[in-house]
Structure formats: structure tokens, C-alpha cells
Design a protein around this motif. Structure first.
Motif, mmCIF file in Angstrom:
data_model
loop_
_atom_site.group_PDB
_atom_site.id
_atom_site.type_symbol
_atom_site.label_atom_id
_atom_site.label_comp_id
_atom_site.label_asym_id
_atom_site.label_seq_id
_atom_site.Cartn_x
_atom_site.Cartn_y
_atom_site.Cartn_z
ATOM 1 N N LEU A 1 8.782 -0.117 10.192
ATOM 2 C CA LEU A 1 8.147 -1.438 10.151
ATOM 3 C C LEU A 1 7.354 -1.639 8.856
ATOM 4 O O LEU A 1 7.459 -2.677 8.187
ATOM 5 N N LEU A 2 6.567 -0.633 8.490
ATOM 6 C CA LEU A 2 5.702 -0.783 7.314
ATOM 7 C C LEU A 2 6.528 -0.851 6.027
ATOM 8 O O LEU A 2 6.172 -1.574 5.092
ATOM 9 N N HIS B 1 5.561 -1.991 2.101
ATOM 10 C CA HIS B 1 4.688 -0.882 1.719
ATOM 11 C C HIS B 1 5.533 0.316 1.262
ATOM 12 O O HIS B 1 6.693 0.443 1.634
ATOM 13 N N GLN B 2 4.933 1.203 0.463
ATOM 14 C CA GLN B 2 5.588 2.462 0.073
ATOM 15 C C GLN B 2 5.194 3.524 1.085
ATOM 16 O O GLN B 2 3.996 3.681 1.379
ATOM 17 N N ILE B 3 6.187 4.264 1.569
ATOM 18 C CA ILE B 3 5.942 5.193 2.678
ATOM 19 C C ILE B 3 6.172 6.632 2.256
ATOM 20 O O ILE B 3 7.200 6.960 1.653
ATOM 21 N N ILE B 4 5.232 7.494 2.618
ATOM 22 C CA ILE B 4 5.440 8.938 2.511
ATOM 23 C C ILE B 4 5.586 9.413 3.954
ATOM 24 O O ILE B 4 4.623 9.393 4.734
ATOM 25 N N ALA B 5 6.813 9.763 4.311
ATOM 26 C CA ALA B 5 7.131 10.086 5.710
ATOM 27 C C ALA B 5 7.169 11.604 5.878
ATOM 28 O O ALA B 5 7.867 12.297 5.134
ATOM 29 N N LYS C 1 0.840 -1.203 0.000
ATOM 30 C CA LYS C 1 0.000 0.000 0.000
ATOM 31 C C LYS C 1 0.872 1.248 0.000
ATOM 32 O O LYS C 1 2.030 1.198 0.417
ATOM 33 N N ASN C 2 0.301 2.368 -0.435
ATOM 34 C CA ASN C 2 0.935 3.678 -0.291
ATOM 35 C C ASN C 2 0.427 4.262 1.023
ATOM 36 O O ASN C 2 -0.784 4.485 1.178
ATOM 37 N N GLU D 1 7.731 0.845 18.995
ATOM 38 C CA GLU D 1 7.577 -0.337 18.135
ATOM 39 C C GLU D 1 6.305 -1.118 18.489
ATOM 40 O O GLU D 1 5.702 -1.764 17.627
ATOM 41 N N ASP D 2 5.901 -1.085 19.762
ATOM 42 C CA ASP D 2 4.676 -1.795 20.162
ATOM 43 C C ASP D 2 3.461 -1.177 19.471
ATOM 44 O O ASP D 2 2.563 -1.892 18.994
ATOM 45 N N ILE D 3 3.434 0.149 19.438
ATOM 46 C CA ILE D 3 2.289 0.815 18.784
ATOM 47 C C ILE D 3 2.387 0.635 17.264
ATOM 48 O O ILE D 3 1.376 0.434 16.579
ATOM 49 N N ALA D 4 3.619 0.667 16.753
ATOM 50 C CA ALA D 4 3.799 0.437 15.305
ATOM 51 C C ALA D 4 3.249 -0.936 14.913
ATOM 52 O O ALA D 4 2.608 -1.083 13.863
ATOM 53 N N GLN D 5 3.483 -1.936 15.758
ATOM 54 C CA GLN D 5 2.976 -3.284 15.466
ATOM 55 C C GLN D 5 1.450 -3.275 15.393
ATOM 56 O O GLN D 5 0.853 -3.932 14.525
#
Ligand code: NDP
Ligand code: 8X3
Length: 250
Positions: free
Chosen positions: A22-23, A28-32, A4-5, A213-217
Motif C-alpha cells: 500500500l505504501l 513512498h520508498q520502502i525498505i522491506a 517518505k523512506n 489490508e485493514d491494518i495497513a490502511q
């Protein structure tokens, strides 16, 4: 799992940074997004697949709309928005509170989240009749606590916006989720206490707090769930926490 984007605000630090890493690792493609370009550069170094960075202040709506409009076609349409940028500024009773802190929290946590969501819903999600918006709220948006007043209000407001948006976007096939963490050890307390390291470290003293990282998961689990599933509202505490103010310290 389909790639996903995903646009993530507040990706220079803490929860947003961990979610971006993580994503991206999951393909996935990331727009940071964030204001600190050097942190966005660090993210680019750490991520070996495709990432696009955007530097804007969520308080400035013309910056927000311009930046989002300029996202290249290779990263469009945006499938997922992780609306995460935010912070607490100060911890004081109303009669001793700083007006600048109140403005910052309402402008960033509420209005900033609205600007980013509006741009992406209109440009990317409604035209596709598809999308997923994950707002990072807080336990402070479920339960008010002494001296939290305006930070709590900003997250209660965000929770109300999440509930309205879920109804508004239902006909458009767009999922809206809220994730509401308790104590997460990030730069959050350093920002809240304006760089006072000792005061910030006391928040996490003698406990095992959540890590970014816990919330990222949890965010990744929401994103990677099947299309027909919407994990609508999640509160995440560390084991040592029972509500916004009840924490068992060793
Ligand atoms: P951090 O301070 O580590 O990260 C905050 C992020 O928000 C940074 O990337 C920062 O980027 C970005 N940000 C702040 N202000 C602006 C702005 N004006 N414009 C653009 N970006 C901005 O904190 P967390 O990772 O902990 O916080 C992320 C979210 O999680 C926040 O919404 C917070 O309220 C929420 N939360 C945090 C909890 C915790 O205990 N840590 C618990 C519950 C919720 P930059 O400064 O580079 O612009
Ligand atoms: C951050 C959690 O309890 O410090 O949103 O306000 S708390």
C-alpha cells in the motif's frame, strides 16, 4: 502528501506485506525486511516503484545493525519505521508452556523490536531531529488472556517501551505511535499453532476478521497525517470483537 523512506519489518507476510504494498503504491520508498528472501522477491515483483529489501533475523543484533548500516543513501534518511515483525508461538498455560516458545516471543517481539528501533533512531532519526516510529503491538498487550501469558507479556512490554520512547524522543522531534490490532487473518495463527491448519482456521471460523489490508490502511493513515499530528495509540478490532476474548460468532 510527501514521499517518505519507510522501513518495514515483517514485510514478507500479513500486515507488513500489505503495508509495504500500500505504501509503495502511494509513492513512498520502502525498505522491506524479513527472513524469507523468496517472499521479499515477490514483493519486488508486485511493486513497480522503488523498493530495497533486507534479509535479517531480528533476534540477531549484529545482523540487524549490519543490515541497517548498509542501507544505500538513496533510501536514507529513514523517515518512518514500522516495527511490525513478531508472532505468537504456542497457546498454553505456563505450567505446560515451552521454554523455546517463550524465548522466541521475548527475543523477537521485545528485543528484536528494540534492536531495530535503536539502530534507526541513532543513525537516521536523531541526526535529523525528525522521524516516526510505529510499533505494531496487540490487544494482547492491553488485556491478558488465559494461555496467552508470554505472548501477552511480550506485547505489554512493547506497550511500555512505546510509552517510554514517546517521552525520550519528544526532545528530538520523533513521533512514536502504537497500533494494537485484534483478530487479523494472516499467517499469525499458523505460526502460533506450528502449521496446524485446522486449529489456525478455527480462530477465524464464523467471523469476519480484520484483513492485513485493514491494518495497513490504518498505518498509512498514521504515516500520511500532517507532521504536527501524532496518532499515538490505536486499538483496531473487527466489528465482531469487543475485547481480547469476547468475539461474536455466527
Ligand atoms: P505473519 O505471521 O503473517 O507475519 C509475521 C512477520 O514477522 C513475517 O513477515 C515474518 O517474516 C516476521 N518475523 C517473524 N519472526 C521474525 C524474525 N525472527 N526476524 C525477522 N522477521 C520475523 O503475522 P502478522 O502479519 O499478523 O503479524 C505482524 C505483527 O502483528 C506481529 O507483531 C503480531 O504480533 C501483530 N499482531 C497480529 C495480529 C493478528 O491477529 N494477526 C493481532 C495483533 C497483533 P519472516 O518469517 O520471513 O522472517
Ligand atoms: C494477536 C491477537 O488476540 O490472538 O496479537 O493475541 S490475539
Amino acid at each position: 502528501m510527501s514521499n517518505k523512506n519507510i522501513l518495514i519489518t515483517g514485510a514478507t507476510s500479513g500486515i507488513g506485506f500489505a503495508a509495504a504494498q500500500l505504501l509503495a503504491k502511494q509513492g513512498h520508498q520502502i525498505i522491506a525486511c524479513g527472513r524469507r528472501q523468496e517472499r521479499l522477491n515477490k514483493l519486488i515483483q508486485n511493486i513497480d516503484n522503488q523498493i530495497y529489501t533486507l534479509n535479517f533475523d531480528v533476534r540477531d543484533r549484529s545482523q540487524v545493525y549490519d543490515a541497517i548500516q548498509k542501507i544505500p543513501a538513496a533510501f536514507r534518511p529513514i523517515d518512518v519505521l514500522v516495527n511490525n515483525a513478531g508472532n505468537a508461538h504456542g497457546l498454553a498455560p505456563v505450567h505446560e508452556g515451552s521454554e523455546e516458545d517463550w524465548d522466541a516471543m521475548l527475543d523477537i517481539n521485545v528485543k528484536g523490536a528494540l534492536y531495530v528501533a535503536k539502530a534507526i533512531i541513532k543513525q537516521d532519526m536523531i541526526p535529523q531531529n525528525h522521524g516516526h516510529i510505529i510499533h505494531v503491538g496487540s490487544i494482547a498487550g492491553k488485556q491478558a488472556y488465559a494461555n496467552g501469558n508470554v505472548y501477552c507479556a511480550s506485547k505489554f512490554a512493547l506497550d511500555a517501551i512505546i510509552q517510554s520512547m514517546r517521552l525520550e524522543l519528544l526532545p528530538h522531534g520523533i513521533k512514536v505511535s502504537g497500533i494494537h490490532p485484534g483478530l487479523v487473518e494472516t499467517e499469525f495463527s499458523m505460526v502460533r499453532f506450528k502449521g496446524d491448519k485446522l486449529r489456525a482456521s478455527k480462530v477465524y471460523e464464523n467471523i469476519e476478521p480484520l484483513q492485513a489490508e485493514d491494518i495497513a490502511q490504518t498505518i498509512a493513515f498514521m504515516i500520511n497525517s500532517p507532521e504536527h499530528v501524532n496518532i499515538a495509540d490505536v486499538v483496531v478490532f473487527p466489528k465482531c470483537q469487543a475485547d481480547a476474548i469476547t468475539v461474536k460468532r455466527n
